[in-house]
Design an enzyme around this catalytic site. Sequence first.
Site, PDB file in Angstrom:
ATOM      1  N   HIS A  89       3.256  -9.507   7.180  1.00 58.25           N
ATOM      2  CA  HIS A  89       3.483  -9.835   5.760  1.00 58.25           C
ATOM      3  C   HIS A  89       4.791 -10.561   5.445  1.00 58.25           C
ATOM      4  O   HIS A  89       5.677 -10.006   4.782  1.00 58.25           O
ATOM      5  CB  HIS A  89       3.381  -8.583   4.884  1.00 58.25           C
ATOM      6  CG  HIS A  89       4.003  -7.339   5.462  1.00 58.25           C
ATOM      7  ND1 HIS A  89       5.276  -7.307   5.962  1.00 58.25           N
ATOM      8  CD2 HIS A  89       3.504  -6.104   5.626  1.00 58.25           C
ATOM      9  CE1 HIS A  89       5.537  -6.083   6.399  1.00 58.25           C
ATOM     10  NE2 HIS A  89       4.471  -5.343   6.203  1.00 58.25           N
TER      11      HIS A  89
ATOM     12  N   HIS B  16      -4.005   0.218   6.133  1.00 55.33           N
ATOM     13  CA  HIS B  16      -3.539   1.609   6.250  1.00 55.33           C
ATOM     14  C   HIS B  16      -4.656   2.500   5.719  1.00 55.33           C
ATOM     15  O   HIS B  16      -4.827   2.620   4.507  1.00 55.33           O
ATOM     16  CB  HIS B  16      -2.274   1.829   5.419  1.00 55.33           C
ATOM     17  CG  HIS B  16      -1.092   1.011   5.862  1.00 55.33           C
ATOM     18  ND1 HIS B  16      -0.145   1.487   6.735  1.00 55.33           N
ATOM     19  CD2 HIS B  16      -0.710  -0.259   5.566  1.00 55.33           C
ATOM     20  CE1 HIS B  16       0.787   0.560   6.944  1.00 55.33           C
ATOM     21  NE2 HIS B  16       0.461  -0.519   6.245  1.00 55.33           N
TER      22      HIS B  16
ATOM     23  N   HIS C 110      -2.450   4.052  -2.547  1.00 53.96           N
ATOM     24  CA  HIS C 110      -1.767   5.230  -3.089  1.00 53.96           C
ATOM     25  C   HIS C 110      -2.467   5.594  -4.393  1.00 53.96           C
ATOM     26  O   HIS C 110      -3.033   4.719  -5.049  1.00 53.96           O
ATOM     27  CB  HIS C 110      -0.300   4.925  -3.399  1.00 53.96           C
ATOM     28  CG  HIS C 110       0.501   4.523  -2.208  1.00 53.96           C
ATOM     29  ND1 HIS C 110       0.970   5.420  -1.278  1.00 53.96           N
ATOM     30  CD2 HIS C 110       0.902   3.303  -1.778  1.00 53.96           C
ATOM     31  CE1 HIS C 110       1.633   4.781  -0.335  1.00 53.96           C
ATOM     32  NE2 HIS C 110       1.597   3.484  -0.598  1.00 53.96           N
TER      33      HIS C 110
ATOM     34  N   ASP D 211      -2.655  -5.960   4.248  1.00 55.76           N
ATOM     35  CA  ASP D 211      -1.740  -4.817   4.155  1.00 55.76           C
ATOM     36  C   ASP D 211      -2.291  -3.798   3.157  1.00 55.76           C
ATOM     37  O   ASP D 211      -1.560  -3.286   2.300  1.00 55.76           O
ATOM     38  CB  ASP D 211      -0.315  -5.243   3.794  1.00 55.76           C
ATOM     39  CG  ASP D 211       0.686  -4.118   4.012  1.00 55.76           C
ATOM     40  OD1 ASP D 211       0.311  -3.063   4.551  1.00 55.76           O
ATOM     41  OD2 ASP D 211       1.858  -4.286   3.623  1.00 55.76           O
TER      42      ASP D 211
HETATM   43  O1  DOR Z   1       4.169  -1.467   0.743  1.00 54.29           O
HETATM   44  C1  DOR Z   1       3.993  -0.939   1.823  1.00 54.29           C
HETATM   45  N1  DOR Z   1       3.154   0.094   1.973  1.00 54.29           N
HETATM   46  N2  DOR Z   1       4.663  -1.391   2.878  1.00 54.29           N
HETATM   47  C2  DOR Z   1       4.647  -0.744   4.049  1.00 54.29           C
HETATM   48  O2  DOR Z   1       5.291  -1.201   4.947  1.00 54.29           O
HETATM   49  C3  DOR Z   1       3.902   0.499   4.223  1.00 54.29           C
HETATM   50  C4  DOR Z   1       2.790   0.579   3.265  1.00 54.29           C
HETATM   51  C5  DOR Z   1       2.177   1.942   3.178  1.00 54.29           C
HETATM   52  O3  DOR Z   1       1.869   2.512   4.226  1.00 54.29           O
HETATM   53  O4  DOR Z   1       1.987   2.437   2.073  1.00 54.29           O
HETATM   54 ZN    ZN Z   2       1.726  -2.214   6.397  1.00 56.49          ZN
END
Ligand code: DOR
Ligand code: ZN
Length: 388
Positions: A200, A52, A265, A261
């Site tokens: 995942h 992401h 943040h 994944d």
């Molecule tokens: O933990 C996660 N973060 N799971 C997700 O499905 C989305 C991802 C995010 O985009 O932050």
């Molecule tokens: Zn994801």
Amino acid sequence: MLTIYGNVFYKGRIVECGIEVENGVIVDIGKDKKGKKVDGIIMPAGIDVHVHFRDFKESYKETVESGSLSALYGGVCLVVDQPNTNPPIVDEDIYFRRMEIAKRMSYVDYSLNLGLVEDNVDEIDEILRKIEEKHYIPAIGEVFLRGKMSVRYETLEKAKKTVNKLITVHAEDPNEDDDVNAEVKAVERCLSIGKFHFCHISTAKALDMIYNTDSTSEVTPHHLIYSKEVVKLKVNPSLKSNEDRVALVRNFHKADILASDHAPHTLEEKWEGAPGFPGVETLYPMFFYMAKRGYIKISDLVEKFVINPAKIFGFDRYGGIEVGNYANFAVFDPHSEKPIRARDLHSKVGWTIYEGLMAVFPKEVYMRGEKVLEDGEILIDRGFGKVL
Ligand code: DOR
Ligand code: ZN
């Protein structure tokens, strides 16, 4: 013509040989092909099919530029970015906007999944057609069954009937409170609909259900390494009990793909419960270290982080070190192990849940035969990566 010579991971083991490269593609491999010797072990570069990279309104936490730089330092030459951006990638205009950003900014090769939501399912084949007209090759995903961008199973079924495309699913049932059951239930339901790639997977039971079907599965480092007893930070799917984690590790061989994944943040957002961990830069280094220590087989690592990702997502010329594939390599010096430190990483967020764990970072990376990283220094500009 360029020849790269050294200890190469070739056909499942490490052999001393030379790799001849022409126009970025491997044209020959053999013991008699002598060239400049590269020190270390020449591995195929990694392919992380689940990242992401945010951008748009969330550029403060990651961008294609910072995320792809982080990928490159981790020995990854190709990423698949996910559509749950703000705004989300749910039509062709926003898809093209993002690809334009990637063309200018990405250090590594870049592919982008198209999002599936309740609002675009009726036009999904039309949107895909417009995207493919421009020669992009998107998969659909990661489709959510829970939360903000979620769709109903019926919608997923409709999409499955209209498009003949890889669909990657975030399998968590929306009506099930227990997280283990939520995954198992969602996988069961999806398997009854058709073939999917399951992102995942966090339970051995779900992994086992997918094994031996034509669907495929993905596991992440965080679900393999940490349990909910040890790491209290939030991620979706959640970290499971240590017992479940151990079962997942024991069944690692059943997973098709290993992916990070990478979900960055800020720390502030983490304290407020934002789910996800950065991880694109640490995956290959941590797992190369584990292979070196004998915890996993190096051939399993390559299968799950290089060969299967290329095969399952249909990335031509990517995969192992083979004649006909791009000369994409990550060179590891097995003696240069060191603890992971957040301050050494390149994601914008500046933290990692793997702080202090041992890893071997690549000392050199090659993309299409060109040396793009050497001893911690990047030798190319952003925009070097190709969009697919
Ligand atoms: O933990 C996660 N973060 N799971 C997700 O499905 C989305 C991802 C995010 O985009 O932050
Ligand atoms: Zn994801």
